[in-house]
Design an enzyme around this catalytic site. Structure first.
Site, mmCIF file in Angstrom:
data_model
loop_
_atom_site.group_PDB
_atom_site.id
_atom_site.type_symbol
_atom_site.label_atom_id
_atom_site.label_comp_id
_atom_site.label_asym_id
_atom_site.label_seq_id
_atom_site.Cartn_x
_atom_site.Cartn_y
_atom_site.Cartn_z
ATOM 1 N N GLN A 1 0.829 -1.202 0.000
ATOM 2 C CA GLN A 1 0.000 0.000 0.000
ATOM 3 C C GLN A 1 0.867 1.256 0.000
ATOM 4 O O GLN A 1 0.551 2.250 -0.659
ATOM 5 C CB GLN A 1 -0.921 -0.005 1.229
ATOM 6 N N GLU A 2 1.992 1.211 0.698
ATOM 7 C CA GLU A 2 2.863 2.379 0.805
ATOM 8 C C GLU A 2 3.658 2.631 -0.475
ATOM 9 O O GLU A 2 3.754 3.761 -0.943
ATOM 10 C CB GLU A 2 3.834 2.197 1.984
#
Length: 480
Positions: free
Chosen positions: A303-304
């Site tokens: 996600q990052e």
């Protein structure tokens, strides 16, 4: 005279010595006290699964809580198909069925149905790139469904309107297998409940939902038709308690809420990244996760940065775990663009947040609070918790906090807080995305383990055959 008295006494005694019928006493064994609640089920992502982290699934968690309510041990007994489940319940092998089954007229005729756990729609599923079905009457013999499923009831009702409607039934496959056959183009159409469809398209993004055949169908547990009054009474008492204390709402949010959002391009990209990128970092995620589930750490990293160790943001965060410079220094990280250091720092930072969270937050929800803090900061999450409490909501329940976090973007609310404005809506999407990525990693992990187990069985069988041939050769016997 004495002789006469003696004779009379003798006759009296003989008269009293008539045969007396002595009734045989039958010893009734004491009733065996029940110690185990036997629950019949089938495997399914939202029903019952076994993982390296233990057992999981909506029905499993509810069954576990029901067993606790009854003060019994729980024994989940998975069966291969619905017919076997019915037989097990009718024969007394199991006390009830908890398998994500819908309320249908046929089941009402044959079993006692518990109260609704959640509701689903029945949808016609097809593969992307093939014609979208417009009318059920046009499909004829192109539909394949599971034998004894609620979908057979639905099609039978539709057949009264469309007499030409026919379908195939599969007894030895489950719904997820039929959906996989759709994705591979092996069958044209199947019917699935909306939750199974939404969960499955995370692994098979080619799936599409066409017609909705039935709406808001209740998912229930099945009890025996006879001699189940006491169990039904206990189930109703338990259900009312779980509904009132928010457990049903929590489990609904846990298993279903985050899967409703779907992005085809993102899902395809994630599946490719699992094959192409994850192998480079998997061992490091496993090592630095420590007591955390490494798949949650890996999902957070995706996600990052989409597992890009050189990722950079205009806001100054960098690396696989997208750490700020102050956070990196605090975690003892010298080079944020070094993948191993970034994973180590991100895991340490996340663990630190988890340790700071109040004890009132349940263990099974702490990670979602921690991830929201990872995204927008611990202070903003605490602000949202205080807002939730002021609004009469539960500040330690993620289902309530995710409703409050977006309010941090509205002046009416953030002016009441200590840390002010925050993009709370983004934090909710951030956590939902990680939960979807995590679920996909768990599913793929389980599939790989099944493949390894099957391969081991094949190799074991081949070795046994070779040993048998060798023994026959030694004894001079001819191989068959």
């Amino acid at each position: 005279m004495n002789r006469i008295l003696l004779t009379l006494l003798t006759l009296t005694l003989l008269a009293g010595c008539q045969r007396v019928a002595v009734e045989e006493t039958k010893l009734v064994p004491p009733a065996v006290e029940k110690t185990v609640l036997n629950v019949g089920t089938i495997y399914g992502s939202q029903i019952y699964v076994t993982t390296g982290q233990g057992e999981a699934g909506f029905d499993y968690e509810m069954a576990s809580r029901f067993a606790d309510h009854l003060e019994l041990e729980l024994a989940m007994k998975p069966y291969s198909n619905i017919k076997e489940l019915y037989q097990a319940l009718n024969s007394g092998e199991v006390d009830l069925i908890a398998a994500g089954l819908a309320d249908t007229p046929t089941r009402r005729e044959n079993f006692r149905l518990g109260p609704p756990l959640y509701r689903v729609n029945q949808v016609l599923v097809y593969k992307q790139g093939t014609p979208q079905p417009k009318d059920i009457s046009q499909l004829k013999d192109e539909i394949t469904v599971i034998t004894d499923s609620s979908f057979v009831d639905t099609l039978s009702q539709l057949q009264k309107i469309y007499p030409e409607l026919v379908w195939d039934q599969e007894q030895d496959k489950d719904n997820e297998e039929l959906l996989a056959m759709i994705a591979r183009g092996e069958i044209s159409y199947t019917i699935a409940d909306s939750t199974t469809f939404e969960i499955s398209r995370r692994y098979m993004p080619e799936l599409r939902a066409g017609l909705t055949l039935k709406e808001k169908q209740a998912i229930v547990w099945l009890l025996p038709a006879q001699n189940s009054d006491k169990l039904m009474s206990e189930l109703l008492t338990f259900w009312h308690g779980e509904k009132l204390d928010g457990t049903l709402a929590h489990l609904d949010e846990k298993y279903f809420a985050h899967v409703k959002r779907f992005d085809y391009v993102d899902t395809r990209a994630f599946l490719r990244a699992i094959d192409n990128k994850l192998p480079k970092y998997k061992e490091r995620f496993q090592y630095y996760a420590g007591d955390l589930d490494w798949r949650k750490l890996a999902a957070t990293a995706y996600q990052e940065s989409h597992w890009n160790p050189n990722a950079r943001s205009p806001t100054g965060v960098r690396g696989l775990m997208m750490l700020t410079l102050p956070t990196a220094k605090q975690m003892g990280i010298e080079n944020r663009l070094d993948a191993e250091q970034s994973i180590k720092g991100g895991a340490k930072y996340l663990r630190g947040i988890l340790n700071r969270l109040p004890d009132s937050i349940p263990d099974n929800q702490r990670m979602w609070f921690a991830l929201a803090s990872y995204n927008i900061g611990y202070g903003h999450v605490e602000d949202a918790r205080k807002l939730a409490e002021s609004m009469g909501l539960n500040p330690s329940a993620w289902r309530d906090l995710k409703e409050v976090l977006p309010l941090l973007q509205k002046r009416k609310y953030y002016k009441q807080t200590r840390y002010g404005y925050a993009r709370g809506n983004e934090a909710v999407h951030y956590v939902d995305n990680i939960r979807r990525y995590y679920d996909t990693l768990v599913w793929i992990d389980n599939q790989n383990k099944l493949l390894e187990e099957n391969q081991a069985l094949i190799e074991e069988s081949q070795l046994a055959d070779q040993i048998g041939i060798g023994e026959k050769a030694i004894t001079g016997a001819q191989p068959e």
